[in-house]
Design a protein around this motif. Structure first.
Motif, short mmCIF file in Angstrom:
data_model
loop_
_atom_site.label_atom_id
_atom_site.label_comp_id
_atom_site.label_asym_id
_atom_site.label_seq_id
_atom_site.Cartn_x
_atom_site.Cartn_y
_atom_site.Cartn_z
N GLY A 6 6.48 1.10 7.65
CA GLY A 6 5.32 1.88 7.23
C GLY A 6 4.64 2.44 8.58
O GLY A 6 5.02 2.75 9.63
N GLU A 65 6.59 -0.59 -2.05
CA GLU A 65 5.60 0.39 -2.20
C GLU A 65 4.68 0.15 -2.22
O GLU A 65 4.08 -0.44 -3.05
N TYR A 107 0.10 2.15 4.52
CA TYR A 107 1.57 2.75 3.63
C TYR A 107 2.80 1.64 4.00
O TYR A 107 2.89 2.06 5.32
N ILE A 108 3.60 1.19 3.07
CA ILE A 108 4.30 0.43 3.61
C ILE A 108 5.06 0.61 2.44
O ILE A 108 5.25 0.77 1.36
N ASN A 109 6.45 1.20 2.43
CA ASN A 109 7.94 1.43 1.98
C ASN A 109 9.06 0.70 2.35
O ASN A 109 9.57 0.86 3.48
#
Length: 718
Positions: free
Chosen positions: A241, A282, A261-263
């Protein structure tokens, strides 16, 4: 005429000589040893002197009447005497050691501190986020300390035989009710909050202050930065992210804002794992800290928000199609506090926090929607009566409103929940008998509106300095905590759980090296028991549970022996048994490792402009129940092993390339086993191994700082 003038001058000089007084005496320490070089003077005058090798002093003054005599010497409390100078003769002055010096005794039993203002640091703020196995999570770094238990599939803090719910987390002294990100079975969680907003961390593994309650085992105290050093912007691009942060400063105020933001979808596409992801993990999150200095104190406002969602199907031995799991979670936390000075001896603190957590969960064909609203208010005072006596007292109020709605094929809109309000007050004193001996004694009272129950919890600790670099400490405390939400939402006809801590600590701190050894014993009473595998509508609940935990912890850290190399070693031995939850006998819980070992090392290589790090963790096997053999929790898994590496390369003063690999050797760790509900035709219960979703985790990131000095970087945050 000249003769008359001379006679007058001689008379005046003679009168001055006759009016002079001689002050004299001797100055000793508490051991009756003479103090050489002590300063002695009359306040507001130039009259004074110093002591000789025998501690003697003598000086003359023309002052008369009532005066103030001052005797001072470094590392000792200043002595003052008010009286007529005519009687200040043959004085015997004993100076007391200053208990606020750096080499004074520290009340530290059960406590690890990381902060620039701590006298004894087992960890530094930098350590929390540069430990190879931690992946930037402060909880992961703390798990390398003694007293913690390795529960790889969970990720929370398990301390000295205590369940994860027994550790509470506070930010700037105010409770955090939902400190961890949501997750699914067999996947470790992480702390919600960014480590680089905090500069002080105190981790108490037991015996902590009367100021803190509702925690059976330990407390983790996080303090946000009081004042940033400069304006800057931090940019991070990672394999999972991205992050963005900015700090602005004004004359008396500042604000820091961070977003991330982490995905995991791209990562899972490259490195498949054992879960069948429909929608990979997410999360979007943001934090901000606003600070405002006043003439008499500091105001802070901290806010954090995150939204998390994922959807997957997990393997299950009793469900050939697997178990469907979907989660949507929104969490908001707001914390405001003010530290102020009332006068020379009085200070005060006031704070309030609000938590909103909404959880929508789908498991197979069940739909569970939960909402929690929680509030914590706190007011406390400190009175510095003298260097040797400090008084603390305060009051606080906890409010929790929890509601949950359940639906499946047979149950429509089943609603349940609870209101859990707790009022508490405490008083505590620090008493320094000398620079070598100190006490902390306090008492805490709590009233639970839910249970109509009032509880008293005494706390006491003692520290004695046995040499310039070593000290012994003792601590005792009684602690209460209401049952967790998964119990209270079904049954409120219960009472608080209880434990008592007994701690003995030895600590040696010198020349960049620290050694700690700590033995402890914990006695549990009134633990929650229920009749089913998991708490349910129809479960029978009681406070009939009990247990104990005892053990010894060792910690060694050395940052001086090898140039540019810093390392620490920790070992914990834990012996514990409980009869609680659905247990039918007293047994070692399945989250407990008898032996835990951690090795952490960090090496700076000037030639490569790099910091290399390693971390090794070992934990002995954990109990599980094999239904093919008689008994309960009758077998143990194989030992846990993990070896991790990280590398931070300074491309330029403000650009960093960072990489890490967890479990680089690919150890096939086992978290436990799941057995079938029914035996096969041979009467054998088949099983499947519960392994981590991935055996290894790879991380790569690029971090860029834009600051006023053009030198600062995010190495401290990695």
């Amino acid at each position: 005429m000249k003769k008359l003038t001379i006679i007058i001058i001689i008379a005046l000089i003679g009168s001055q000589i006759l009016a002079q007084s001689t002050l004299n005496g001797r100055v000793f320490n508490s051991k009756k040893e003479p103090i050489v070089g002590a300063n002695i003077y009359l306040e507001g005058t130039y009259d004074g002197g110093t002591t000789n090798e025998k501690g003697e002093f003598a000086f003359k003054t023309t002052e008369t009447g009532t005066q103030t005599l001052v005797v001072s010497y470094m590392s000792y409390e200043t002595f003052t005497m008010i009286g007529d100078v005519a009687y200040m003769k043959d004085l015997l002055v004993t100076l007391k050691e200053d208990v606020n010096t750096l080499d004074a005794v520290v009340l530290s039993a059960g406590t690890f501190s990381a902060g620039d203002n701590s006298k004894v640091n087992a960890l530094k703020p930098l350590d929390v986020v540069t430990t190879a196995s931690a992946l930037g999570d402060f909880v992961g770094a703390l798990q390398t300390l003694p007293g913690t238990t390795t529960v790889a599939e969970d990720g929370r803090l398990f301390v000295r035989g205590g369940d994860a719910e027994e550790t509470q987390i506070f930010i700037d002294g105010i409770r955090v009710f939902t400190p961890y990100t949501p997750t699914t079975n067999n996947a470790p969680t992480r702390g919600r909050y960014s480590p680089f907003l905090f500069d002080g961390i105190t981790f108490s593994t037991g015996g902590y202050s009367a100021e803190y309650g509702q925690a059976l085992s330990s407390v983790l105290l996080l303090n946000t930065i009081d004042e940033p050093d400069q304006e800057k912007t931090d940019i991070g691009i990672m394999s999972v992210g991205a992050t963005l942060g900015n700090t602005q400063k004004w004359d008396k105020s500042s604000i820091s804002v961070n977003a991330s933001y982490i995905n995991l979808a791209p990562y899972n596409a490259i490195f498949p794992n054992r879960n069948n992801w429909i929608k990979p993990f997410e999360t979007a999150s943001g934090e901000t800290v606003f600070r405002k200095r006043t003439n008499a104190g500091l105001f802070k406002l901290y806010g954090a928000f995150d939204a998390t969602n994922f959807e997957l199907t997990q393997e299950d031995i009793n469900n050939p199609e697997g178990v469907y799991f979907k989660l949507n979670n929104n969490n908001f936390y707001l914390n405001g506090s003010y530290n102020g000075v009332l006068n020379d001896t009085w200070t005060f603190f006031g704070g309030i926090s609000y938590t909103y957590a909404k959880n929508n969960l789908n498991v197979i064909e069940s739909d569970i929607n939960g909402t929690e609203n929680s509030l914590h208010t706190k007011l406390k005072f400190k009175n510095r009566i003298s260097n040797r006596f400090k008084l603390y007292f305060g009051a606080e109020y906890f409010v929790t409103d929890f509601a949950e709605k359940y639906n499946d094929e047979t149950i429509i809109d089943a609603t349940y929940g609870f209101n859990n309000n707790i009022a508490a007050a405490y008083a505590e004193a620090d008493i320094f008998i000398s620079k070598s001996l100190a006490f902390k004694s306090g008492i805490r009272g709590e009233y639970s509106e839910l249970f109509k129950e009032f509880m008293i919890a005494p706390r006491v600790s003692l520290a004695y300095k046995i040499s310039d670099k070593s000290q012994l400490s003792l601590a005792y405390g009684n602690f209460h905590q209401n049952p967790p939400s998964n119990v209270l939402k079904f049954d409120q006809d219960l009472k608080a759980q209880n434990t008592s801590h007994y701690i003995f600590n030895y600590q040696h701190n010198a020349d960049g090296k620290i050694f700690r050894a700590e033995a402890y014993y914990k006695k549990y009473r009134d633990l929650i028991k229920y009749s089913d595998d998991f708490p349910d509508f129809n479960s029978d609940f009681s406070n009939d549970g009990y247990g104990f935990a005892k053990g010894i912890d060792f910690f060694w850290r050395d940052s001086k022996s090898i140039k540019n190399f810093d390392y620490w070693l920790s070992y914990s031995f834990l012996d514990t048994k409980r009869d609680y939850k659905n247990y039918d006998m007293e047994a070692q819980p399945n989250f407990v490792n008898t032996h835990n070992v951690s090795v952490v090392g960090k090496y700076w290589i000037d030639k490569w402009r790099s910091q290399m790090g390693l971390s090794y963790g070992f934990a002995s096997g954990r109990t599980y129940t094999n239904p093919n053999k008689p008994g309960f929790l009758n077998e143990k898994t194989k030992a846990f092993n993990s070896f991790s590496l990280n590398w931070a390369y300074l491309i330029s003063p403000q650009k960093i390339l960072y990489a890490s690999v967890n479990n680089v050797l690919g150890f096939r760790n086992v978290n436990g086993y799941q057995y079938s509900d029914t035996p096969d035709i041979n009467g054998v219960f088949n099983r499947r191994v519960l392994q981590p979703a991935v055996d290894q985790f790879f991380f790569v990131g690029f971090f860029w700082t834009i600051s006023e000095d053009k030198k600062s970087n995010q190495l401290d945050n990695l």
